[in-house]
Design an enzyme around this catalytic site. Structure first.
Site, short mmCIF file in Angstrom:
data_model
loop_
_atom_site.label_atom_id
_atom_site.label_comp_id
_atom_site.label_asym_id
_atom_site.label_seq_id
_atom_site.Cartn_x
_atom_site.Cartn_y
_atom_site.Cartn_z
N ARG A 38 0.81 -1.34 0.01
CA ARG A 38 0.13 0.01 0.10
C ARG A 38 0.85 1.38 -0.20
O ARG A 38 0.49 2.10 -0.50
CB ARG A 38 -0.86 -0.05 1.23
CG ARG A 38 -2.00 -1.21 0.93
CD ARG A 38 -2.91 -1.00 1.99
NE ARG A 38 -4.35 -1.69 1.74
CZ ARG A 38 -5.03 -2.36 2.70
NH1 ARG A 38 -4.91 -2.27 3.93
NH2 ARG A 38 -6.28 -3.17 2.22
N LYS A 198 -20.03 -15.73 1.83
CA LYS A 198 -21.51 -15.59 1.95
C LYS A 198 -22.09 -14.86 0.96
O LYS A 198 -21.66 -13.64 0.30
CB LYS A 198 -21.40 -14.61 3.08
CG LYS A 198 -20.92 -15.21 4.45
CD LYS A 198 -21.59 -14.31 5.66
CE LYS A 198 -20.83 -14.66 7.14
NZ LYS A 198 -20.67 -13.34 7.68
N GLY A 346 -8.93 -9.71 -1.24
CA GLY A 346 -7.77 -10.13 -1.06
C GLY A 346 -7.57 -11.52 -1.47
O GLY A 346 -6.40 -11.87 -1.91
N GLY A 369 -13.33 -3.78 0.28
CA GLY A 369 -14.82 -3.21 0.66
C GLY A 369 -15.26 -2.09 -0.21
O GLY A 369 -16.44 -2.18 -0.84
P1 AMP Z 1 -14.98 -13.74 1.13
O1 AMP Z 1 -14.50 -13.08 2.19
O2 AMP Z 1 -16.59 -13.65 1.15
O3 AMP Z 1 -14.42 -13.50 -0.15
O4 AMP Z 1 -14.75 -15.28 1.27
C1 AMP Z 1 -13.72 -15.76 1.27
C2 AMP Z 1 -13.66 -17.09 2.11
O5 AMP Z 1 -14.73 -17.95 1.65
C3 AMP Z 1 -12.15 -18.02 2.13
O6 AMP Z 1 -11.86 -18.00 3.41
C4 AMP Z 1 -12.82 -19.22 1.46
O7 AMP Z 1 -12.32 -20.33 2.37
C5 AMP Z 1 -14.24 -19.23 1.91
N1 AMP Z 1 -14.79 -20.37 1.10
C6 AMP Z 1 -14.84 -20.69 -0.38
N2 AMP Z 1 -15.69 -21.54 -0.74
C7 AMP Z 1 -15.92 -22.07 0.13
C8 AMP Z 1 -16.62 -23.42 0.37
N3 AMP Z 1 -17.14 -24.16 -0.52
N4 AMP Z 1 -17.13 -23.70 1.87
C9 AMP Z 1 -16.32 -23.12 2.84
N5 AMP Z 1 -15.84 -21.83 2.58
C10 AMP Z 1 -15.55 -21.44 1.51
#
Ligand code: AMP
Length: 389
Positions: A38, A198, A346, A369
């Site tokens: 950064r 999520k 990230g 974000g």
């Molecule tokens: P996000 O911060 O919403 O981009 O989510 C990233 C996280 O989603 C990472 O730590 C991944 O390990 C998790 N993730 C991705 N696919 C899966 C899955 N099939 N089951 C559980 N966690 C997941």
């Protein structure tokens, strides 16, 4: 962009306040910077301003000190690192407002880094008095901290009311240029790849992008909420039951554009190296942890045809091999496509690095974000507040 750029300002002999993003990861009780990415990203704007005759007051937040002085979140190591990078002195202020700072204000060609803005609760509260004090330190204002542009704080919004001109820095301009390029009248076919944990975090992004792109490919744990909403089994996979209706509605309205995984890498437990297999239908005692090879082929085919690609979020639990395969394969597909590609978040950035294709991506956003809010079609307060061109 419709907003002033630093290149529109007359900087000669002026004191310029630059809101930078020095929110770097620290180790050893705040002594050691573990990634200076950064700091390096802010260098083009800093050098531009120095070359055009300004004296610089740099300001940033670091971590979440919650309005109290916390030596472990001091910006001192950033001053030292910036000085090494620029090969010139960078003075460090003991605070960000008050007489101790005004006594140190820089002359043209000099740089002063203020102490962590969030040591004062007034920063996040966007307090007018504090905003005015910050503004009194400068003649002109530049915001180069894209990563905090979605926050209406004193240093990103409040102080702008008290300066004659507020412009975007070079990094901010680059972020806005690429994010606008892929969302406003993109070259077609335009595709989006969304993954991660999520659906709830990315619902607004899905709803906005579905109107813009020709194809939206979903992976990661998010996919299981969509698959369950179609009445198909997902075993023990991560799911958000309160989002099933929304997922069902999106499939009903836009099912022709949305692609879901057609096969899955499943395991009985979420553990690095866990015994796994590829299935089309997820057994009751298993969980989906990555997209399978047929899905990689399907998504890669869409990516190869695309002229514009937006990507946010991993396709599986990529931090635990072998469940990183889908994410790494798509990183390679995006790189090979030759399309304009913008990657945010990230995790996707790490995947691009581990696939060794960073130089083949048009733009990797520095703000997770902020880039998500932009992709959701939300106006960023830190951008809206800048002076119109
Ligand atoms: P996000 O911060 O919403 O981009 O989510 C990233 C996280 O989603 C990472 O730590 C991944 O390990 C998790 N993730 C991705 N696919 C899966 C899955 N099939 N089951 C559980 N966690 C997941």
């Amino acid at each position: 962009m419709g907003k002033l750029s630093i290149q529109d300002l007359d900087l000669q002999g002026k004191r310029l306040f630059i809101r930078v993003d020095f929110n770097v990861p620290l180790a050893n009780g705040g002594q050691e910077i573990t990634s200076d990415k950064r700091i390096k990203a802010s260098v083009p704007t800093i050098e531009y301003a120095l070359e055009h005759g300004a004296g610089l007051v740099l300001a940033s937040h670091l971590g979440r000190p919650k309005g109290k002085v916390n030596p472990e979140m001091s910006l001192k190591p950033c001053a030292a690192r910036l000085s090494e990078i620029l090969k010139r002195p960078v003075a460090m202020a003991p605070d960000c407002v008050g007489p101790s700072v005004t006594a140190m204000l820089p002359k043209p060609g000099e740089i002063l880094l203020l102490e962590n803005l969030r040591f004062h609760p007034e920063e996040e509260a966007n307090d007018p008095g504090f905003s005015k004090e910050l503004a009194s330190l400068c003649d002109l204002y530049v915001n180069d901290a894209f990563g905090t542009a979605h926050r209406a704080h004193a240093s990103t919004v409040g102080m702008i009311a008290f300066v004659p001109q507020a412009a975007a820095g070079l990094l901010m301009e680059k972020e806005l240029k690429y994010l606008s390029m892929v969302t406003q009248n993109p070259q077609r076919p335009a595709v989006a790849i969304l993954g991660g944990a999520k659906v709830s975090d990315k619902m607004d992004v899905i709803e906005n992008l579905i109107r813009i792109v020709d194809r939206l490919m979903i992976g990661g744990a998010m996919a299981y909420t969509f698959i369950k909403s179609k009445g198909e089994p997902i075993g023990k996979s991560l799911v958000e039951d309160d989002k099933l209706d929304l997922a069902r509605q999106l499939m009903k309205d836009h099912g022709d554009k949305i692609l879901l995984p057609v096969d899955h890498v499943v395991a009985a437990e979420l553990k690095e190296g866990a015994a796994n297999e590829v299935v089309e239908t997820i057994p009751a005692d298993q969980m989906g942890l990555d997209i399978g090879p047929a899905t990689i082929d399907l998504y890669s085919h869409e990516i190869a045809k695309a002229k514009t690609i937006i990507w946010n979020g991993p396709m599986g639990v990529f931090e635990k091999p072998p469940f990183d395969k889908g994410t790494v394969a798509l990183a390679k597909a995006v790189a090979a496509s030759g399309a304009i590609s913008v990657v945010g978040g990230g995790d996707s950035e790490k995947a691009i690095k581990s696939a060794g294709v960073s130089d083949k991506i048009s733009h990797v956003s520095t703000g997770g974000g902020a880039s998500l809010e932009f992709l959701a079609g939300i106006e960023l307060p830190g951008v809206a507040a800048l002076t119109d061109k």
